[in-house]
Design a protein around this motif. Structure first.
Motif, mmCIF file in Angstrom:
data_model
loop_
_atom_site.group_PDB
_atom_site.id
_atom_site.type_symbol
_atom_site.label_atom_id
_atom_site.label_comp_id
_atom_site.label_asym_id
_atom_site.label_seq_id
_atom_site.Cartn_x
_atom_site.Cartn_y
_atom_site.Cartn_z
ATOM 1 N N THR C 2 0.801 -1.215 0.000
ATOM 2 C CA THR C 2 0.000 0.000 0.000
ATOM 3 C C THR C 2 0.834 1.266 0.000
ATOM 4 O OG1 THR C 2 0.036 0.021 2.403
ATOM 5 C CG2 THR C 2 -1.806 -1.123 1.340
ATOM 6 N N GLY C 3 2.088 1.162 0.399
ATOM 7 C CA GLY C 3 2.902 2.368 0.493
ATOM 8 C C GLY C 3 2.802 3.062 1.836
ATOM 9 N N PHE C 4 2.048 2.457 2.769
ATOM 10 C CA PHE C 4 2.035 3.026 4.128
ATOM 11 C C PHE C 4 1.846 1.895 5.125
ATOM 12 C CE2 PHE C 4 -2.327 3.333 2.570
ATOM 13 C CZ PHE C 4 -3.036 2.687 3.558
ATOM 14 N N ALA C 10 -1.474 6.047 13.653
ATOM 15 C CA ALA C 10 -0.811 6.779 12.569
ATOM 16 C C ALA C 10 -0.744 5.894 11.340
ATOM 17 C CB ALA C 10 0.604 7.204 12.978
ATOM 18 N N ARG C 11 -0.689 6.536 10.179
ATOM 19 C CA ARG C 11 -0.605 5.850 8.906
ATOM 20 C C ARG C 11 0.731 6.301 8.300
ATOM 21 N NH1 ARG C 11 -5.669 4.069 6.138
ATOM 22 N NH2 ARG C 11 -6.574 4.814 8.095
ATOM 23 N N VAL C 12 1.800 5.514 8.555
ATOM 24 C CA VAL C 12 3.148 5.973 8.240
ATOM 25 C C VAL C 12 3.419 5.823 6.743
ATOM 26 C CG1 VAL C 12 5.581 5.715 8.772
ATOM 27 C CG2 VAL C 12 3.863 5.293 10.544
ATOM 28 N N ASP C 13 3.851 6.917 6.124
ATOM 29 C CA ASP C 13 4.094 6.958 4.681
ATOM 30 C C ASP C 13 5.459 6.355 4.362
ATOM 31 O OD1 ASP C 13 4.413 7.589 2.023
ATOM 32 O OD2 ASP C 13 3.984 9.728 2.264
ATOM 33 N N ASP C 15 6.472 4.976 1.805
ATOM 34 C CA ASP C 15 6.827 5.136 0.397
ATOM 35 C C ASP C 15 7.600 6.422 0.151
ATOM 36 O OD1 ASP C 15 6.526 4.563 -2.470
ATOM 37 O OD2 ASP C 15 5.158 6.275 -2.481
ATOM 38 N N ARG C 16 7.619 7.295 1.146
ATOM 39 C CA ARG C 16 8.161 8.623 0.881
ATOM 40 C C ARG C 16 9.651 8.611 0.547
ATOM 41 N NH1 ARG C 16 5.896 13.453 4.483
ATOM 42 N NH2 ARG C 16 4.000 12.334 3.867
ATOM 43 N N ARG C 19 9.929 8.058 -2.969
ATOM 44 C CA ARG C 19 9.319 9.121 -3.749
ATOM 45 C C ARG C 19 10.120 10.423 -3.676
ATOM 46 N NH1 ARG C 19 4.743 8.866 -0.942
ATOM 47 N NH2 ARG C 19 4.480 11.025 -0.360
ATOM 48 N N GLN C 20 10.627 10.691 -2.476
ATOM 49 C CA GLN C 20 11.236 12.007 -2.287
ATOM 50 C C GLN C 20 12.659 11.958 -1.721
ATOM 51 O OE1 GLN C 20 8.084 14.085 0.022
ATOM 52 N NE2 GLN C 20 7.431 14.835 -1.979
ATOM 53 N N ALA D 163 9.964 15.197 -5.702
ATOM 54 C CA ALA D 163 11.133 15.380 -4.842
ATOM 55 C C ALA D 163 11.847 16.691 -5.111
ATOM 56 C CB ALA D 163 12.111 14.224 -5.073
ATOM 57 N N THR H 97 -1.947 13.080 13.088
ATOM 58 C CA THR H 97 -2.124 12.561 14.434
ATOM 59 C C THR H 97 -2.495 13.671 15.419
ATOM 60 O OG1 THR H 97 -0.453 10.925 13.863
ATOM 61 C CG2 THR H 97 -1.009 11.135 16.182
ATOM 62 N N ARG H 121 -7.757 7.624 10.210
ATOM 63 C CA ARG H 121 -6.773 8.562 10.738
ATOM 64 C C ARG H 121 -5.590 8.769 9.809
ATOM 65 N NH1 ARG H 121 -6.549 7.036 17.157
ATOM 66 N NH2 ARG H 121 -4.961 8.650 17.230
ATOM 67 N N ASP H 122 -5.086 9.993 9.808
ATOM 68 C CA ASP H 122 -3.755 10.280 9.265
ATOM 69 C C ASP H 122 -3.707 10.104 7.745
ATOM 70 O OD1 ASP H 122 -1.189 11.134 9.804
ATOM 71 O OD2 ASP H 122 -0.445 9.183 10.452
ATOM 72 N N HIS H 129 -1.619 8.597 -1.618
ATOM 73 C CA HIS H 129 -1.947 7.166 -1.666
ATOM 74 C C HIS H 129 -2.630 6.714 -0.374
ATOM 75 C CE1 HIS H 129 1.902 7.701 0.203
ATOM 76 N NE2 HIS H 129 1.985 6.448 0.570
ATOM 77 N N ARG H 130 -2.300 7.368 0.743
ATOM 78 C CA ARG H 130 -2.978 7.016 1.994
ATOM 79 C C ARG H 130 -4.466 7.340 1.915
ATOM 80 N NH1 ARG H 130 0.830 10.115 6.263
ATOM 81 N NH2 ARG H 130 -0.040 11.795 5.010
#
Lengths: 222, 222, 222, 222, 222, 222, 222, 222
Positions: C2-4, C10-13, C15-16, C19-20, D163, H97, H121-122, H129-130
């Protein structure tokens, strides 16, 4: 003797010349040509000093029927009986070309009330060498009027270079976050250069009158 | 010779005394006691004039380890080597009792840099006879510093009474629509009395430094 | 995939980083120590780059139970797995000593993400010679971060001296009309020096991340 | 050699091309056609790079008497001697059709100073699929200029996708609570996407000049 | 009996005369001449008191087809069936000549609803002797309406001189920091003179209606 | 299939009808007649629902060359292919006559998208009996749109009378402290009646679209 | 005889009782207990009317060493020598329970200066039947003080019900868009009910003093 | 039968349950524990629905002496007699959060009044994508409450994805230009996604009550 003349539409403060060394100055907006004519006539009759009308548009200026006045179009100023020069030198510095009308008002009012002016144009801080090149000119002044819009940074830079009074005039030059001069106003009030003072937005007149007060203390009515 | 001393945590402008007749003044908030100690020591060593630390709370003041300083608690000012008096009289006028701390800073800084001060307290316009009673005191001044909060109307009233420079200091006295001094600031900037100038909210220091500049032009370093 | 990572709170990204070029940075205010611990653990596990927690007060920092982190108190920053240095030089310039904490955050974040920093302190425009003395240092930078409160004029002056990107950070240093940094913010946005860009008040972090983006384009991940 | 040319009505910074790789840009509002003519003539004579006049209305443009200029009406820009292209790609993305004039200024200025531009129009976040469809186009850019009014949310969305540097330009598109662009400005400054930078409201010019600075560091004058 | 007349485009409150001693007053902006005609006709038919239309420009006034009305151009007021005079004296004081249109509205509305008015013009605080000269005139009033723009200081000065109710009307006279009357409004609300009350910017009508309420309590409908 | 049509000057979201039960609505300001023509043509071709252009002035409306549209002048709305009525009743209530144009937009948009409207005009709280008289009419609605300027108090009063959703639309009716609708906006957001929601100043369109969303949940596309 | 007593730290206006029927009222913030003691002692000695200290916190109240005073804790008011009752009835109406401290100040000050008060609590417009139930109580008053926070709509509703003067007091009750009372203030100033007047945020004192002025005109010192 | 209970310190609206399907909700700030106890007791006795106290800090909650209540600490909410579930699904989505406490209030109030909630959440827009991953969850809702601080962009993105009502709650999360939630508030009001509605800053309660109104229309009291 009341110290004023009641014209019905105005209560002219004819005592001000004795009190402050200068007759009441006429603020044109909201006044009819006939009213301006009447007030100017009264001021000329009751005193001996210069008589000024500020923020006077050309159309109204043409309808003011008092002989002997001269009109400065950029400064929107009309003057009768200008004062003889006094030994007090005001340097008017502008940040950019667009600030000129406000600076022109400052210069013209200073001239009308007998202060000697020297103008330094277009010395904004984006090219510091332009400012540093006029350092000597600034140092010779008894007071400096800084006219700047946008972020108004010129006031701080000048304030750090000279020892004399610096009167900062924020202008409405700029757009967006310039907020019609409010940004320059706030910036000048919070300058890191100590001892600057500030007048209202676009008020070249206010700065010149502040210089008039400075000259009163420094050289009196000489 | 660079004109400044690089202490690492600060770049002290040791050229300012030559340039503006007064060393750099130290603004205490955000500085450690050791940093203030270092800067003051440097300023005392590199110049001969008064050294000032402003907005210094009593606790920090006790930790500044440079002998010879005196601390004014109400003014939150610490001074070393105050200047000898010069013949320039500043009248500090306050609108109400609550404006006193700001006026005290103006008075203390003026004193430290050699200006003669005279204080007139509690002459707000809600009782005009109180103001008219001090008219003579105001007229003897070379400059007047007006300290007022709430609607700040004292500045306009004083501005109409005297011919000398008037520096208006808005204070944060008041509540609600006083907006922490913003209302008094705006009111002073739009005064109907011509030639007033304004400094930042609660800046007794700024007004005193403006008086320093006035004195520079009027009496030089006499 | 899913990329997170959904941790519930929390929904931790995750994928960042792909991406970045940098994992998600954790903003501490409003998060519990256990939440910060969980997110940092997840970020360390799911990526290979540096992991940062910003605006972290010392008390909370002590409760974050992930080994290997180092805490910078002035910058309020905690860092795990700092990036190796890249050939991109950032000069961080401050107007006054009170702006240091914000500059410290910019410097510490730049360091953690692999940018080379050089700090120039206390070069406010009230003493232009201090700024002119560091002109060479500024000219060697690939980007300059200017940190200034009060009227923020340093940004305009630097903007006129260098050709590289200038990221201006307004700080909440000052009082009264400084309006908690809003005045510096507005002033920097209306600078007469063309091509300045601005980040949020007191956001040393934001400026460092802007530099990260600049380095991405200029030197990639070298 | 002073580094500027004093035309009386303006002090032209002829040193800027050497200092920053681009001559001073002329801001038209408040200048007479003859003044613009004089300044442009001076800039063309004293340097070799492109000469630009911004915010120039069609009527005044017709009165500027310097041969060889081309006028972009939507962008309100006049250009002489455009720079040859450099290998630096700027993507200009707009949220809505009404933001086009500001984006057109950004595009035209970028073109005049030698940056390669690619425009992506009408990708506001109310239809995210429109934005996701141009993700590849965004990813190919060396820098993205995001032009958006109303709530300016496009800047945050783009900031999370790419980015490279993102320069956000708030526009005055919208009404009521849009507050003439102030809302978009504030929103962009507080973006949850890290490392965005912001320029003044409606300043397509400012964003293009920021890109010029980026290109200076990334590719020099190639 | 509902207490109102439903004209389709308006729901006229025909009960107000019984409830408050005065029919509903018609606010002209945004209404068509035919609508004003209809509402006035209804009010004249359903009550016996004066009928007023405010903020009516001359062009629209000429299209209102109800006989017996008289139009005051400066006050932008049209009146039918003015009330007979009651023994309640309102003094309308203005700070400057430019405040006159707002004062004229206050005076004309007071006259139309049966209050006795006395006007004192141009007594701004920049010349306190002008104000002190009318002290007796102020003291004879049952209520004073103070009309002032710029910094609005006249309200505080009058508030300290008289014991009766003082209704302050801020005007939009002034420029820059006057903020279209907001500065005068805030200043009047934070007056150091106790017991002032304030109405909306430029609302001579509001002040007159406040006086109507005062007269209701003090003298009833005598 | 991308879900949008790229017309060059616009990227039309042709997926919106499927996603939200209504095609994209065209906001006219800043668009050329030819662009509006093109977008409307595309929307009519790619969907089956109503097509709307908002804030369209009469002059531009005359240049939109798509047959079958009807133009509502007060509402500044042009509509093609209006939706058939659905069983969802919206009551539009206005505080004063001057709020009518905004209410007219709400009514016209509701009508175009198939909602049943009932208008209650001129029931401001200065005459509560007018409001209480329409209590039954309000109670029969599925949602109430309250349109009010000045202090916007009608929203709170209605909010306390009905159980259904209340969407408050602040208008720019009023002057001075009404701040072009900002005061009504803030007042509605802080209403003491729980559960009100608010849209942008003068946005009758926004309120109607909020009603469209309500109808989606309550009655679907019946 | 100057009309004031100069205590050094204050210039007490001992003429005010003769001028306005009430001695100067002491505003406690910023004053030392010894100063308050001195001023109260002077006022008691030089006049015969009630002496009041406002905004006095309990701690300081305990240190004011003047016998005979009574302290109202909720109202933060201390009173010596309260005035005998006069036949002037003030109704104090509050919108919600949280507005009580401000209303309590209004009630206590009215009581101390001899006005008869009647309190009506918790009649906010979200339940109009509560307000309509007290309609008779409101109608019996000579003046109504309306105390309301949040959107302040109660003022408009009351203003439409009664014929007597209505003094509106905005309070800082509420959060977010209530902006510490500014929203209620602006809303009351733009009320659709004609003739309301407004005092500063949270100023129960100001409203009571306005009632004092009303009573002066209506019933004199009976 | 008046429709309210007069407790002296409060006038409890016991008619509200009949009128709006829910008893009056008690706003705790500014109320004493004994007052809250009294009001809750009255509401429980006079109705049959849920009784809620909002913004109740834990200390005061412990002093409320009414059995049967349950306290939600994060939501600062106390509830007696929660309503049985109704078939109305509310999705509460948060951007970060730090927005959780406001969302928790929305969720807890919805639960207490019988609405079914689902929390997401978040899902802030910096990682789209989230958000896209929860698109199905959003689509199943009858209404979405979006809770976001900083620039509040999540509201626009969600508004473009779903057809149902979207209630946006700006939060005070963020610093500097976030202006304590004002930026998010303005941004949400000017969203490019049509038909969003907005409630006060940090008012999870307000959003839940808006959902209560929606459910009233959509499903009644089922």
């Amino acid at each position: 003797m009341t110290g004023f003349a009641d014209l019905g539409y105005a209560r002219v403060d004819v005592d001000r010349e004795a009190r402050q060394g200068l007759p009441e100055v006429v603020y044109a907006p909201g006044k009819q040509p006939a009213e301006i004519t009447g007030i100017v006539t009264e001021l000329l009759a009751s005193g001996t000093g210069p008589v000024l009308v500020t923020r006077l548009d050309p159309g109204t200026a043409g309808q003011v029927e008092v002989p002997g006045g001269s009109y400065h179009e950029t400064a929107r100023l009309m003057v009768w009986r200008p004062a003889p020069p006094r030994p007090f030198r005001v340097c008017v510095a502008t940040a950019g070309t667009a600030d000129w009308p406000v600076a022109a008002e400052a210069e013209a009012v200073c001239g009308a009330i007998g202060l000697t002016t020297h103008v330094v144009r277009d010395v904004g801080v984006a090219g510091l060498h332009r400012l540093l090149a006029v350092r000597e000119e600034l140092a010779r002044a008894d007071a400096v009027i800084v006219v700047a819009g946008m972020e108004g940074a010129l006031a701080s830079a000048v304030g750090g270079l000279v020892a004399c009074p610096v009167v900062a005039v924020p202008t409405s030059t700029g757009y967006g976050a310039a907020l019609d001069g409010v940004t320059a106003l706030l910036a000048m009030l919070t300058s890191c250069a100590a001892g600057l003072t500030v007048v209202n937005i676009d008020s070249g007149f206010g700065a010149a009158m502040a210089a008039h007060r400075l000259a009163h203390t420094a050289v009196g009515r000489r």
